[in-house]
Structure formats: structure tokens, C-alpha cells
Scaffold this active site. Structure first.
Site, PDB file in Angstrom:
ATOM      1  N   SER A 137       7.503  -8.098  -3.688  1.00 28.63           N
ATOM      2  CA  SER A 137       6.586  -9.096  -3.148  1.00 28.63           C
ATOM      3  C   SER A 137       5.173  -8.663  -3.518  1.00 28.63           C
ATOM      4  O   SER A 137       4.750  -7.568  -3.156  1.00 28.63           O
ATOM      5  CB  SER A 137       6.743  -9.167  -1.623  1.00 28.63           C
ATOM      6  OG  SER A 137       5.789 -10.035  -1.071  1.00 28.63           O
ATOM      7  N   LYS A 163       8.171 -12.108  -6.115  1.00 31.06           N
ATOM      8  CA  LYS A 163       7.696 -13.079  -5.122  1.00 31.06           C
ATOM      9  C   LYS A 163       6.179 -13.055  -5.111  1.00 31.06           C
ATOM     10  O   LYS A 163       5.571 -11.987  -5.043  1.00 31.06           O
ATOM     11  CB  LYS A 163       8.266 -12.678  -3.761  1.00 31.06           C
ATOM     12  CG  LYS A 163       7.644 -13.327  -2.559  1.00 31.06           C
ATOM     13  CD  LYS A 163       8.510 -13.051  -1.331  1.00 31.06           C
ATOM     14  CE  LYS A 163       7.678 -12.727  -0.121  1.00 31.06           C
ATOM     15  NZ  LYS A 163       8.519 -12.400   1.049  1.00 31.06           N
ATOM     16  N   LYS A 165       2.529 -14.758  -3.452  1.00 31.75           N
ATOM     17  CA  LYS A 165       1.980 -15.415  -2.271  1.00 31.75           C
ATOM     18  C   LYS A 165       1.126 -16.586  -2.730  1.00 31.75           C
ATOM     19  O   LYS A 165       0.278 -16.426  -3.623  1.00 31.75           O
ATOM     20  CB  LYS A 165       1.130 -14.423  -1.478  1.00 31.75           C
ATOM     21  CG  LYS A 165       1.925 -13.249  -0.922  1.00 31.75           C
ATOM     22  CD  LYS A 165       2.850 -13.684   0.212  1.00 31.75           C
ATOM     23  CE  LYS A 165       3.482 -12.483   0.890  1.00 31.75           C
ATOM     24  NZ  LYS A 165       4.334 -12.875   2.031  1.00 31.75           N
ATOM     25  N   ASP A 190       5.897 -17.519  -1.696  1.00 33.41           N
ATOM     26  CA  ASP A 190       5.889 -17.457  -0.233  1.00 33.41           C
ATOM     27  C   ASP A 190       4.537 -17.984   0.262  1.00 33.41           C
ATOM     28  O   ASP A 190       3.487 -17.465  -0.113  1.00 33.41           O
ATOM     29  CB  ASP A 190       6.091 -15.996   0.217  1.00 33.41           C
ATOM     30  CG  ASP A 190       6.229 -15.843   1.733  1.00 33.41           C
ATOM     31  OD1 ASP A 190       6.162 -16.865   2.453  1.00 33.41           O
ATOM     32  OD2 ASP A 190       6.417 -14.699   2.188  1.00 33.41           O
ATOM     33  N   GLU A 215       9.267 -20.050   0.085  1.00 28.51           N
ATOM     34  CA  GLU A 215       9.472 -19.432   1.399  1.00 28.51           C
ATOM     35  C   GLU A 215       8.433 -19.934   2.397  1.00 28.51           C
ATOM     36  O   GLU A 215       7.232 -19.917   2.111  1.00 28.51           O
ATOM     37  CB  GLU A 215       9.379 -17.906   1.232  1.00 28.51           C
ATOM     38  CG  GLU A 215       9.604 -17.108   2.496  1.00 28.51           C
ATOM     39  CD  GLU A 215       9.598 -15.595   2.234  1.00 28.51           C
ATOM     40  OE1 GLU A 215       9.693 -15.174   1.061  1.00 28.51           O
ATOM     41  OE2 GLU A 215       9.482 -14.842   3.205  1.00 28.51           O
ATOM     42  N   ASP A 240      11.449 -17.948   6.820  1.00 31.87           N
ATOM     43  CA  ASP A 240      11.122 -16.591   7.247  1.00 31.87           C
ATOM     44  C   ASP A 240      10.636 -16.674   8.705  1.00 31.87           C
ATOM     45  O   ASP A 240      11.428 -16.501   9.644  1.00 31.87           O
ATOM     46  CB  ASP A 240      10.048 -16.015   6.295  1.00 31.87           C
ATOM     47  CG  ASP A 240       9.489 -14.669   6.693  1.00 31.87           C
ATOM     48  OD1 ASP A 240       9.822 -14.162   7.774  1.00 31.87           O
ATOM     49  OD2 ASP A 240       8.683 -14.090   5.928  1.00 31.87           O
ATOM     50  N   LYS A 264      14.778 -10.527   8.705  1.00 29.51           N
ATOM     51  CA  LYS A 264      14.126  -9.249   8.977  1.00 29.51           C
ATOM     52  C   LYS A 264      14.672  -8.822  10.337  1.00 29.51           C
ATOM     53  O   LYS A 264      14.539  -9.589  11.311  1.00 29.51           O
ATOM     54  CB  LYS A 264      12.604  -9.416   9.049  1.00 29.51           C
ATOM     55  CG  LYS A 264      11.979  -9.887   7.739  1.00 29.51           C
ATOM     56  CD  LYS A 264      10.478 -10.096   7.851  1.00 29.51           C
ATOM     57  CE  LYS A 264       9.916 -10.638   6.535  1.00 29.51           C
ATOM     58  NZ  LYS A 264       8.484 -10.969   6.606  1.00 29.51           N
ATOM     59  N   GLY A 292      10.824  -7.876   4.195  1.00 29.09           N
ATOM     60  CA  GLY A 292      10.179  -6.608   4.527  1.00 29.09           C
ATOM     61  C   GLY A 292       8.922  -6.845   5.330  1.00 29.09           C
ATOM     62  O   GLY A 292       8.377  -7.958   5.361  1.00 29.09           O
TER      63      GLY A 292
HETATM   64  O1  OSB Z   1       6.099 -13.041   4.568  1.00 30.32           O
HETATM   65  O2  OSB Z   1       7.575 -11.672   3.890  1.00 30.32           O
HETATM   66  C1  OSB Z   1       6.452 -11.899   4.341  1.00 30.32           C
HETATM   67  C2  OSB Z   1       4.421  -8.680   4.341  1.00 30.32           C
HETATM   68  C3  OSB Z   1       3.846  -8.752   5.596  1.00 30.32           C
HETATM   69  C4  OSB Z   1       4.107  -9.834   6.394  1.00 30.32           C
HETATM   70  C5  OSB Z   1       4.930 -10.841   5.958  1.00 30.32           C
HETATM   71  C6  OSB Z   1       5.523 -10.776   4.706  1.00 30.32           C
HETATM   72  C7  OSB Z   1       5.228  -9.679   3.871  1.00 30.32           C
HETATM   73  C8  OSB Z   1       5.740  -9.554   2.512  1.00 30.32           C
HETATM   74  C9  OSB Z   1       5.947  -8.167   1.951  1.00 30.32           C
HETATM   75  O3  OSB Z   1       5.951 -10.489   1.797  1.00 30.32           O
HETATM   76  C10 OSB Z   1       7.250  -7.594   2.326  1.00 30.32           C
HETATM   77  C11 OSB Z   1       7.404  -6.138   1.940  1.00 30.32           C
HETATM   78  O4  OSB Z   1       7.338  -5.834   0.756  1.00 30.32           O
HETATM   79  O5  OSB Z   1       7.619  -5.304   2.843  1.00 30.32           O
HETATM   80 MG    MG Z   2       7.610 -14.413   4.117  1.00 31.97          MG
END
Ligand code: OSB
Ligand code: MG
Length: 370
Positions: A137, A163, A165, A190, A215, A240, A264, A292
Site C-alpha cells: 500500500s 494499492k 491512495k 483505496d 476500496e 474496509d 483487519k 494493515g
Molecule cells: O485504509 O488500509 C487502509 C494505513 C492506515 C490506515 C488505513 C489504511 C492504511 C493502509 C496501509 O492502507 C496498510 C499497511 O500497509 O499497514
Molecule cells: Mg483501506
């Protein structure tokens, strides 16, 4: 389960190598709990709380985690000794939500129970995989060039999917550039709830980029509008933030709100509920992967054990320890090789907590005797 002797909360402060930017904000300084559960035989299990210091991902924070653990969850556990870690979800069920606080403690008990049985956590949960596939990500970058460079590096390291953002104003043009540079890359986006149903026509344009999924495009607590959106776009929706329980997954599935679930353990209250969701997804042919929360090593190790369940059929967000941290609090570090992490067969989470590192980053310690 051997009776619990004491629970210790280690509050840690660790700084990520780089700030992680999303549509809802930036994370760099993490404050969280390593929750240690010791039984009367001297075995020790560890869990990690995943709430951030501000409540923009869900309503929980590091402070609410501490409040819930000390004032409600630890006393409840004292009064109701579990026979099996699967009992903990039920023991905590009288407390509304606060899933990340519940999960941190529940996961410590799963690790403890696995260690009592000299079993790996992965196999205790029913996981069969020896290796798990992982993706990366990538947070929002200052320029498209930097983003493309980051993707290139992740691809070279073998990560199985990327992934990105996205947010309004930082989406179509960016995805076009990325697709131009990497036409066949397994790619997803995402939005962390940055859009609304009024953006349907805009979101429809995502269909041209052959994304594995989008996402959480809409509200953090919605499953109705996501169903409306899914009717109108080809790109599979993954939920999510909207998923806090098996019941949420059932509702989303019956409404057609998504085709993919990001689980998660922290968000759903622990490994028992994560496993329940896994079983439902397998039965109902929903795609599933493990998300994560920028975890340190203990949380990362739990994610690996969970992802060993074969219903996790898409690469998760579990990167290696040194991707996020200058040094981790576990030994050995989590290592990604050719886009995979080996699932350890050692007892419990299978990684040792480095007590010197734990103390180095610790800003508070509280012990509760049973
Ligand atoms: O939306 O999945 C998410 C990190 C912090 C809060 C929300 C998210 C994320 C990530 C990174 O996308 C996930 C990771 O690599 O731990
Ligand atoms: Mg997410």
C-alpha cells in the site's frame, strides 16, 4: 487454557520512516499498546493495538484503547476466565464496539494459547499456507514522479499487487499516468471514504483503468450507498472501514455492496471474528484479503498467521518490518521475498519480542495481576 497470571500494557511510541498520507490524514508518529498476557506456567502471549492517536480511520484512538482496556476489558477478563481464546469475543460482547481495544487483548490470548499448546498460531487458526502473497500500500506522494518511482521499486521487490491512495482531485489523472507506465500491473485504489454518491459519474470513469478493486470509496459507516454504486460501476468494490463484524459482512453481501472484503483483526474485534468472516467469505465466494494498520512486528506477525487461512485469496497489505520502521521490536524481522512471506511454524506468533527494543520505545507500563 492455563489461568492468566497477569496482563501488562506496554505503551510504545515509534516513528515511521516516512509519513503515510491518505485522504483522511497523515500518520507518522504511532502510539500504541503491546499487550502482554502471562499464564501461571510462565508462557507469554502478545497482542498489538492498532488505533491511531486521532479518530479519523474509525472512532477509536490510543487513549480510548487504554480507557477500554483498563476500565472494562481487563476487569471483564478477570471476572470471566476464558477456557479458549474463542470465548473472549463473547466475554467482551456486552461492550459496544471498541473493537481495536478488544482485539489487542484477544490476540495476546490467542498467542498465549498457541504457545501453551506448542502450536503455531497459524495452524491453531486452521491456516494451511506455508507462504502468503503480499502487496504494498503506497501512501499519497508529493508528485506523480515520486509515486511512479515507488511503484517501480515495489514491483522490482516482487510485491504481488500495488494499492494507491486516491481522493477527489487526485485520482483519474494519476491513475492514467500509472496505467501508462505499468499497463499490466495488478493495481487497486483505496479512497478511505473520500467520495459520496453524488460522485457516481466521476467514479464510473475508474472502470477504464482495469483496477482489481476500489476500496472504501464512500462513507465509513455505509453499506447502502455502496450497493447503489456497485450497481453502476464495473470495478469491484472492496469494503474496509464499513466492516466491523460478521453481521456487517452479511449485510453488505446481501445488499450487493461489495465483491471483496478487507479484514483487519483490529477492526473486527479480534482473530475469532476475523476467522468467522473468513469462513463466510469462503462459503459465499467473496474475495478476501488481510489489510494493515502500519503495525509494528507483533501486529504484523498476527496478520501473517491470519493470512495463512486459504480463504485469503488475494494479496494482503503486510509489508516487511523495515519497509515502515528503522528497526522493529521483534526478532527476526518480517521479511518479504519475491512478494511472499514465509509462515513460521514456531509456537504462537513465531517471532520473539525483543525486550530491549520494547523498553527503548516504551513510554508507559501498567501491570494487572489476576
Ligand atoms: O485504509 O488500509 C487502509 C494505513 C492506515 C490506515 C488505513 C489504511 C492504511 C493502509 C496501509 O492502507 C496498510 C499497511 O500497509 O499497514
Ligand atoms: Mg483501506
Amino acid at each position: 487454557m492455563i489461568p492468566i497470571q497477569e496482563i501488562t500494557l506496554h505503551k510504545l511510541q515509534m516513528k515511521l520512516k516516512h509519513p503515510f498520507n491518505t485522504s483522511f490524514g497523515t500518520v507518522q508518529n504511532k502510539e500504541f499498546f503491546i499487550i502482554e498476557a502471562k499464564n501461571q506456567a510462565g508462557d507469554i502471549g502478545y497482542g498489538e493495538s492498532v488505533a491511531f492517536t486521532s479518530p479519523w480511520y474509525t472512532e477509536e484512538t490510543t487513549k480510548t484503547t487504554e480507557h477500554m482496556l483498563t476500565d472494562f476489558l481487563i476487569p471483564l477478563l478477570k471476572a470471566n476466565p476464558p477456557k479458549h481464546p474463542e470465548d473472549v469475543h463473547e466475554i467482551f460482547s456486552g461492550i459496544r464496539r471498541n473493537n481495536m481495544a478488544k482485539a489487542g487483548l484477544e490476540m495476546a490470548l490467542w498467542d498465549l494459547f498457541a504457545k501453551e499448546r506448542r502450536s503455531s498460531l497459524a495452524s491453531l487458526l486452521g491456516g494451511k499456507r506455508k507462504h502468503i502473497d503480499v502487496g504494498m500500500s503506497i501512501g499519497m506522494q508529493a508528485t506523480n514522479e515520486e509515486l511512479i518511482q515507488k511503484i517501480k521499486e515495489a514491483k522490482e521487490q516482487g510485491f504481488k499487487r500495488i494499492k494507491l491512495k486516491i481522493a477527489p482531485g487526485n485520482d483519474l489523472e494519476l491513475l492514467a499516468k500509472v496505467r501508462e507506465a505499468f499497463p499490466d500491473l495488478p493495481l487497486m485504489a483505496d479512497a478511505n471514504s473520500a467520495y459520496s454518491l453524488a460522485d457516481i459519474d466521476h467514479l464510473k470513469q475508474l472502470d477504464q483503468f482495469n483496477l482489481m478493486m476500489i476500496e472504501q470509496p464512500l462513507q465509513h459507516d455505509d453499506v447502502v450507498d455502496h450497493a447503489r454504486l456497485q450497481e453502476r460501476i464495473e470495478t469491484p468494490i472492496c469494503l474496509d472501514e464499513s466492516i466491523h463484524s460478521l453481521e456487517d459482512v452479511k449485510r453488505a453481501h446481501s445488499l450487493g455492496s461489495c465483491q471483496v472484503i478487507n479484514v483487519k483483526a483490529g477492526r473486527v474485534g479480534g482473530l475469532t471474528e476475523a476467522k468467522n468472516i473468513h469462513d463466510f467469505c469462503v462459503e459465499n465466494k467473496l474475495d478476501l484479503w488481510c489489510g494493515g494498520m502500519l503495525e509494528a512486528g507483533v501486529g504484523r506477525a498476527h496478520n501473517i498467521a491470519l493470512t495463512a487461512l486459504t480463504g485469503f485469496n488475494l494479496p494482503g497489505d503486510t509489508a516487511g518490518s523495515l519497509h515502515y520502521w528503522h528497526e522493529d521490536i521483534i526478532k527476526p524481522n518480517v521479511v518479504v521475498q519475491d512478494g511472499q512471506i514465509a509462515v513460521t511454524e514456531d509456537p504462537g506468533i513465531g517471532y520473539t519480542v525483543d525486550r530491549a527494543k520494547l523498553e527503548k520505545y516504551r513510554i508507559k507500563k501498567e501491570r494487572f495481576h489476576f
